[in-house]
Write a protein that holds these residues in place. Structure first.
Motif, short mmCIF file in Angstrom:
data_model
loop_
_atom_site.label_atom_id
_atom_site.label_comp_id
_atom_site.label_asym_id
_atom_site.label_seq_id
_atom_site.Cartn_x
_atom_site.Cartn_y
_atom_site.Cartn_z
N VAL A 179 -1.62 -4.60 11.43
CA VAL A 179 -0.27 -4.28 10.95
C VAL A 179 0.13 -2.85 11.33
CG1 VAL A 179 1.24 -4.16 8.94
CG2 VAL A 179 -0.57 -5.89 9.04
N LEU A 180 -0.74 -1.89 11.03
CA LEU A 180 -0.36 -0.48 11.15
C LEU A 180 -1.52 0.35 11.64
CD1 LEU A 180 1.66 1.90 10.47
CD2 LEU A 180 0.62 1.91 8.19
N LYS A 181 -1.25 1.24 12.60
CA LYS A 181 -2.25 2.20 13.05
C LYS A 181 -1.51 3.43 13.55
CE LYS A 181 -6.39 2.67 15.96
NZ LYS A 181 -7.28 2.91 14.80
N ASP A 182 -1.66 4.55 12.83
CA ASP A 182 -0.90 5.74 13.18
C ASP A 182 -1.67 6.98 12.73
OD1 ASP A 182 1.16 7.23 14.20
OD2 ASP A 182 2.72 6.34 12.95
N ALA A 183 -1.33 8.11 13.33
CA ALA A 183 -1.97 9.39 13.00
C ALA A 183 -0.91 10.49 12.94
CB ALA A 183 -3.03 9.74 14.04
N PHE A 184 -1.14 11.46 12.04
CA PHE A 184 -0.15 12.52 11.80
C PHE A 184 -0.78 13.91 11.78
CE2 PHE A 184 0.44 8.74 9.11
CZ PHE A 184 1.52 8.16 9.76
N VAL A 231 0.87 -1.18 0.00
CA VAL A 231 0.00 0.00 0.00
C VAL A 231 0.90 1.22 0.00
CG1 VAL A 231 -1.93 -1.14 1.17
CG2 VAL A 231 -0.18 0.03 2.53
N PHE A 232 0.43 2.29 -0.65
CA PHE A 232 1.22 3.53 -0.66
C PHE A 232 0.69 4.47 0.41
CE2 PHE A 232 2.37 7.82 -2.11
CZ PHE A 232 3.75 7.64 -2.23
N ILE A 233 1.60 4.95 1.27
CA ILE A 233 1.25 5.89 2.32
C ILE A 233 1.65 7.28 1.86
CG2 ILE A 233 1.55 6.48 4.74
CD1 ILE A 233 2.20 3.58 5.29
N PRO A 234 0.68 8.13 1.51
CA PRO A 234 0.98 9.39 0.86
C PRO A 234 1.29 10.53 1.81
CG PRO A 234 -1.38 9.12 0.99
CD PRO A 234 -0.77 7.88 1.61
N PRO A 235 2.12 11.47 1.39
CA PRO A 235 2.33 12.70 2.17
C PRO A 235 1.00 13.40 2.42
CG PRO A 235 3.96 12.53 0.42
CD PRO A 235 2.95 11.44 0.16
N GLY A 236 0.90 14.03 3.57
CA GLY A 236 -0.33 14.74 3.91
C GLY A 236 -1.37 13.89 4.61
N ALA A 237 -1.16 12.56 4.69
CA ALA A 237 -2.15 11.69 5.33
C ALA A 237 -2.39 12.11 6.78
CB ALA A 237 -1.68 10.25 5.28
N SER A 238 -3.67 12.13 7.20
CA SER A 238 -3.99 12.41 8.60
C SER A 238 -3.79 11.18 9.46
CB SER A 238 -5.44 12.88 8.71
OG SER A 238 -5.69 14.02 7.92
N ASN A 294 0.01 18.74 10.39
CA ASN A 294 -0.42 18.96 9.01
C ASN A 294 -0.23 17.73 8.14
OD1 ASN A 294 -1.26 21.68 9.40
ND2 ASN A 294 0.89 22.33 9.28
N GLY A 295 -0.33 16.57 8.73
CA GLY A 295 -0.24 15.35 7.95
C GLY A 295 1.17 14.79 7.86
N LEU A 296 1.28 13.63 7.24
CA LEU A 296 2.57 12.97 7.09
C LEU A 296 3.51 13.84 6.26
CD1 LEU A 296 4.07 10.22 7.61
CD2 LEU A 296 3.35 9.58 5.30
N PRO A 297 4.73 14.12 6.74
CA PRO A 297 5.68 14.95 5.97
C PRO A 297 6.00 14.32 4.62
CG PRO A 297 6.40 14.72 8.24
CD PRO A 297 5.25 13.76 8.07
N VAL A 298 6.33 15.16 3.66
CA VAL A 298 6.52 14.71 2.29
C VAL A 298 7.67 13.71 2.17
CG1 VAL A 298 8.07 16.58 1.59
CG2 VAL A 298 6.60 15.50 -0.12
N ASP A 299 8.68 13.82 3.01
CA ASP A 299 9.82 12.92 2.90
C ASP A 299 9.57 11.54 3.52
OD1 ASP A 299 9.77 13.84 5.50
OD2 ASP A 299 11.95 14.08 5.66
N TYR A 359 -8.21 14.57 7.01
CA TYR A 359 -9.13 15.51 7.60
C TYR A 359 -8.97 16.86 6.91
CZ TYR A 359 -9.99 11.90 11.03
OH TYR A 359 -10.34 10.72 11.61
N PRO A 360 -9.98 17.75 7.01
CA PRO A 360 -9.93 19.00 6.24
C PRO A 360 -8.62 19.77 6.36
CG PRO A 360 -12.09 18.75 7.20
CD PRO A 360 -11.25 17.61 7.75
N LYS A 361 -8.04 19.82 7.54
CA LYS A 361 -6.81 20.59 7.74
C LYS A 361 -5.64 20.03 6.92
CE LYS A 361 -3.69 22.21 11.39
NZ LYS A 361 -3.36 22.13 12.84
N GLU A 362 -5.65 18.70 6.70
CA GLU A 362 -4.53 18.07 6.01
C GLU A 362 -4.73 17.95 4.50
OE1 GLU A 362 -4.10 18.02 9.81
OE2 GLU A 362 -5.54 16.48 9.23
#
Length: 280
Positions: free
Chosen positions: A146-151, A78-85, A155-160, A187-190
């Motif tokens: 497997v995975l459960k996380d929040a960012f 699965v791809f985890i994209p930058p900006g993900a909440s 402002n979401g997952l950093p681009v790098d 979420y709207p903010k991200e």
């Protein structure tokens, strides 16, 4: 030709058509276009987000992998994209299988439920899977969490940190009941953070993401800001200097050819100006 021969040939023709159509429906999958790995992508291509949701946006696993009997793929991603909440990956299995997962690279270990030399866990944070294997056993109700996380506080997952998460599944009996439940929420903010990545880190002439070329076709994803000619994650005076050196170059693969059309000209300069961030 006898009537029997004609009927036999006609039956063979329809059988061939049936096999061809079956092959198409079984094996044609837009999500795999350009995938260079043996790990199957279990969600459709992501897209730019638009509008103002009252709650949140979400991308999920496709129905093909969300549920089914005898429908298991033992190497998935699965791809985890930058900006993900937030992100959530749960596999349901009733036959004693386990998981080994790693972010940004293939897992090194094997899914062996009898291995006493590894530390088993569940519900990993993404950080724990970046550069290391995570081993997951069933936690109850046939769940492999497997995975459960929040960012969202940042402002979401950093681009790098955007990348592919690779999953090995196995070690038990052949799976007769198998689900991959994958979800990434915004979420709207991200949403703006995600869209900034989508609009500025791709290979399209306007700088936007080309899913098949920029994401699906890579093993290890590296976010590349359009106009960042010296590859230091910003567009600043150094990039302008590189652009000046390459101005009017006719090589279509030239580093400063940002719109994909030769030569390097004012159109490329306009893209550079638009992407300017200053030194970071």
């Amino acid at each position: 030709m006898s009537s029997y021969q004609q009927q036999s040939n006609l039956s063979k023709f329809f059988l061939l058509c049936l096999i061809t159509l079956s092959s198409f429906f079984l094996f044609s999958d837009s999500t795999q276009a350009g995938n260079p790995t043996k790990y199957v992508t279990v969600h459709e291509p992501y897209t730019r987000l638009s509008g103002s949701p009252s709650g949140y946006y979400a991308f999920n696993s496709t129905p093909q992998w969300y549920s089914g009997y005898d429908n298991s793929d033992y190497l998935t991603r699965v791809f985890i994209p930058p900006g993900a909440s937030s992100v959530d990956l749960l596999i349901r299995d009733a036959t004693g299988n386990v998981v080994v997962a790693r972010q940004g690279a293939f897992p090194v270990g094997e899914p062996d439920p009898n291995n006493p030399n590894v530390q088993w866990g569940y519900g990993y944070k993404l950080e724990a899977l970046e550069g290391a294997d995570g081993y997951v056993q069933k936690t109850g109700m046939d769940q492999l969490y497997v995975l459960k996380d929040a960012f969202f506080p940042t402002n979401g997952l950093p681009v790098d940190r955007g990348n592919w998460l690779y999953i090995k599944f196995g070690g038990g009996q052949p799976s007769w009941y198998y689900q991959i439940q994958w979800a990434v929420w915004f979420y709207p903010k991200e949403v703006n953070s995600y869209n900034y990545w989508w609009d500025n880190y791709g290979s399209n002439p306007d700088g936007s993401i080309n899913w098949e070329k920029d994401v699906e076709s890579v093993y290890q994803y590296h976010a590349k800001l359009k106009g960042d000619l010296d590859d230091d994650d910003d567009v600043d005076a150094n990039d302008y200097s590189i652009f000046q050196i390459n101005y009017k170059n006719t090589d279509s693969n030239n580093i400063a050819n940002l719109d994909g059309r030769s030569p390097v000209d004012a159109n490329d300069y306009a893209i550079l100006q638009k992407r300017y961030t200053g030194s970071k």
